[in-house]
Design a protein around this motif. Sequence first.
Motif, PDB file in Angstrom:
ATOM      1  N   UNK A  71       7.592  48.674  12.505  1.00 61.38           N
ATOM      2  CA  UNK A  71       7.033  49.924  11.970  1.00 61.38           C
ATOM      3  C   UNK A  71       6.251  50.684  13.048  1.00 61.38           C
ATOM      4  N   UNK A  72       5.523  49.916  13.868  1.00 63.79           N
ATOM      5  CA  UNK A  72       4.721  50.503  14.947  1.00 63.79           C
ATOM      6  C   UNK A  72       5.635  51.130  15.993  1.00 63.79           C
ATOM      7  N   UNK A  73       6.647  50.368  16.401  1.00 65.74           N
ATOM      8  CA  UNK A  73       7.579  50.784  17.452  1.00 65.74           C
ATOM      9  C   UNK A  73       8.264  52.115  17.130  1.00 65.74           C
ATOM     10  N   UNK A  74       8.632  52.312  15.862  1.00 65.86           N
ATOM     11  CA  UNK A  74       9.363  53.520  15.474  1.00 65.86           C
ATOM     12  C   UNK A  74       8.463  54.662  15.025  1.00 65.86           C
ATOM     13  N   UNK A  75       7.151  54.479  15.170  1.00 63.58           N
ATOM     14  CA  UNK A  75       6.201  55.551  14.846  1.00 63.58           C
ATOM     15  C   UNK A  75       5.946  55.730  13.359  1.00 63.58           C
ATOM     16  N   UNK A  76       6.502  54.826  12.533  1.00 67.77           N
ATOM     17  CA  UNK A  76       6.349  54.929  11.077  1.00 67.77           C
ATOM     18  C   UNK A  76       4.891  54.665  10.680  1.00 67.77           C
ATOM     19  N   UNK A  77       4.274  53.658  11.309  1.00 68.77           N
ATOM     20  CA  UNK A  77       2.898  53.273  10.967  1.00 68.77           C
ATOM     21  C   UNK A  77       1.911  54.405  11.213  1.00 68.77           C
TER      22      UNK A  77
ATOM     23  N   UNK B  57      -1.907  50.749  15.736  1.00 65.21           N
ATOM     24  CA  UNK B  57      -0.922  51.588  15.038  1.00 65.21           C
ATOM     25  C   UNK B  57       0.107  52.149  16.017  1.00 65.21           C
ATOM     26  N   UNK B  58      -0.202  52.010  17.320  1.00 63.35           N
ATOM     27  CA  UNK B  58       0.699  52.502  18.370  1.00 63.35           C
ATOM     28  C   UNK B  58       1.245  51.346  19.205  1.00 63.35           C
ATOM     29  N   UNK B  59       2.425  51.546  19.810  1.00 67.24           N
ATOM     30  CA  UNK B  59       2.969  50.493  20.698  1.00 67.24           C
ATOM     31  C   UNK B  59       2.023  50.238  21.871  1.00 67.24           C
ATOM     32  N   UNK B  60       2.141  49.074  22.486  1.00 62.16           N
ATOM     33  CA  UNK B  60       1.228  48.660  23.572  1.00 62.16           C
ATOM     34  C   UNK B  60       1.116  49.700  24.685  1.00 62.16           C
ATOM     35  N   UNK B  61       2.238  50.357  25.049  1.00 56.52           N
ATOM     36  CA  UNK B  61       2.201  51.333  26.156  1.00 56.52           C
ATOM     37  C   UNK B  61       1.497  52.646  25.791  1.00 56.52           C
ATOM     38  N   UNK B  62       1.206  52.829  24.476  1.00 55.96           N
ATOM     39  CA  UNK B  62       0.504  54.058  24.044  1.00 55.96           C
ATOM     40  C   UNK B  62      -0.858  53.724  23.423  1.00 55.96           C
TER      41      UNK B  62
END
Length: 419
Positions: free
Chosen positions: A176-182, A218-223
């Motif tokens: 969910x986090x990876x695809x920006x859904x969260x 709520x964001x991927x590690x790189x963001x």
Amino acid sequence: MNNQKQQKPTLTGQRFKTRKRDEKERFDPTQFQESIVQGLNQSGTDLEAVAKFLDASGGKLDYRRYAETLFDILVAGGMLAPGGTLSDDMTRTEFCLFTAQEDLETMQAYAQVFNKLIRRYKYLEKGFEEEIKKLLLFLKGFTESERNKLAMLTGILLANGNLSASILNSLFNENLVKEGVSAAFAVKLFKSWINEKDINSVAVSLRKVGMDNRLMELFPANKRSCEHFSKYFTDAGLKELSDFARNQQSIGARKELQKELQDMMSRGEPQREIIAFTKEEMKKANLSEQTMISIIWTSVMSCVEWNKKEELVTEQAIKHLKQYSLLLKAFTSQGLSELSLLLKIQEYCYDNIHFMKAFQKIVVLLYKADVLNEEAILKWYSDAHLNKGKSVFLEQMKKFVEWLKNAEEESESEEEETD
């Protein structure tokens, strides 16, 4: 030789027929689902009628056993298969959360339906939280509009205390986090939460479940940076949330710095090295000298085990603080920093009862060590002190303050004579 076959032994006695109610009932939600769907179809869009129907049905239908089925129908119109799709072989209704209008007023009305139901049947509380956790994990299986409605409803229920903020753990799911859904879901959720209450309600609830420092996830590690978080939520109209997260990150950094200083002191590292390290960290974290002196005071007072006897603790404190006067002096170059330190000392002596009588002696020691000057002490005494233990500490300081004032007057008159 006896050719007759030997008779086999037989069990004798009365046979009992197993009662039907003693057998474990097979899980079959079909009939339950049909009853709920029929009631919802009859009630239609009249949510008051829906609430009355659900209230009455609780006495006839097994809500405890079929809680998940009940909530699935109320939210999605039918039972959900893993992933969030509706089961094909079951009766459905068009009157549910997902088919309702996508606006805050409608979602508030739906929140009332859930609120009344759970208040009436308290045992549904746990099942409802589990349902919301599950629905959050199914977000990718829903349409954007369905997600928005669920987010608004969840925000309202969180604001009103119908749910624990721990359900937000589901939003940290990697996919969910990876695809920006969260993050997108969180925007709608926090908007409706803050609209219902305020940012303080959010802060209190998140702290209660230890999630106040986890919003970056709520964001991927790189963001996962304060800058990205701040921009994303500020652009979405949630500046209060971005300010809260920034403040939490700053608090986290301060706690880490305090612990590191404490460890350095416990290891007995030279003060000049502690000062150099602290100044570097202060610059990196963009901290003011007033904030820094508070952190240093807490670290200094936390790196020792204090005597429990009031008469001995003062002596121990004076000896300990004399040892760290150089460090304290390095971060009280401004009047405001000295005042901040005085307030921290007052707070500490009040909160730690064994130090109540030590306040004046600590202040005098730091005055003699050039950590505090008379201006800051007089300002604290006249109007800048806290209410905590005010009468006790002002009484302790009375004679010393009088001495300072007299010394100041003498100094002024000497200057006038010189002129």
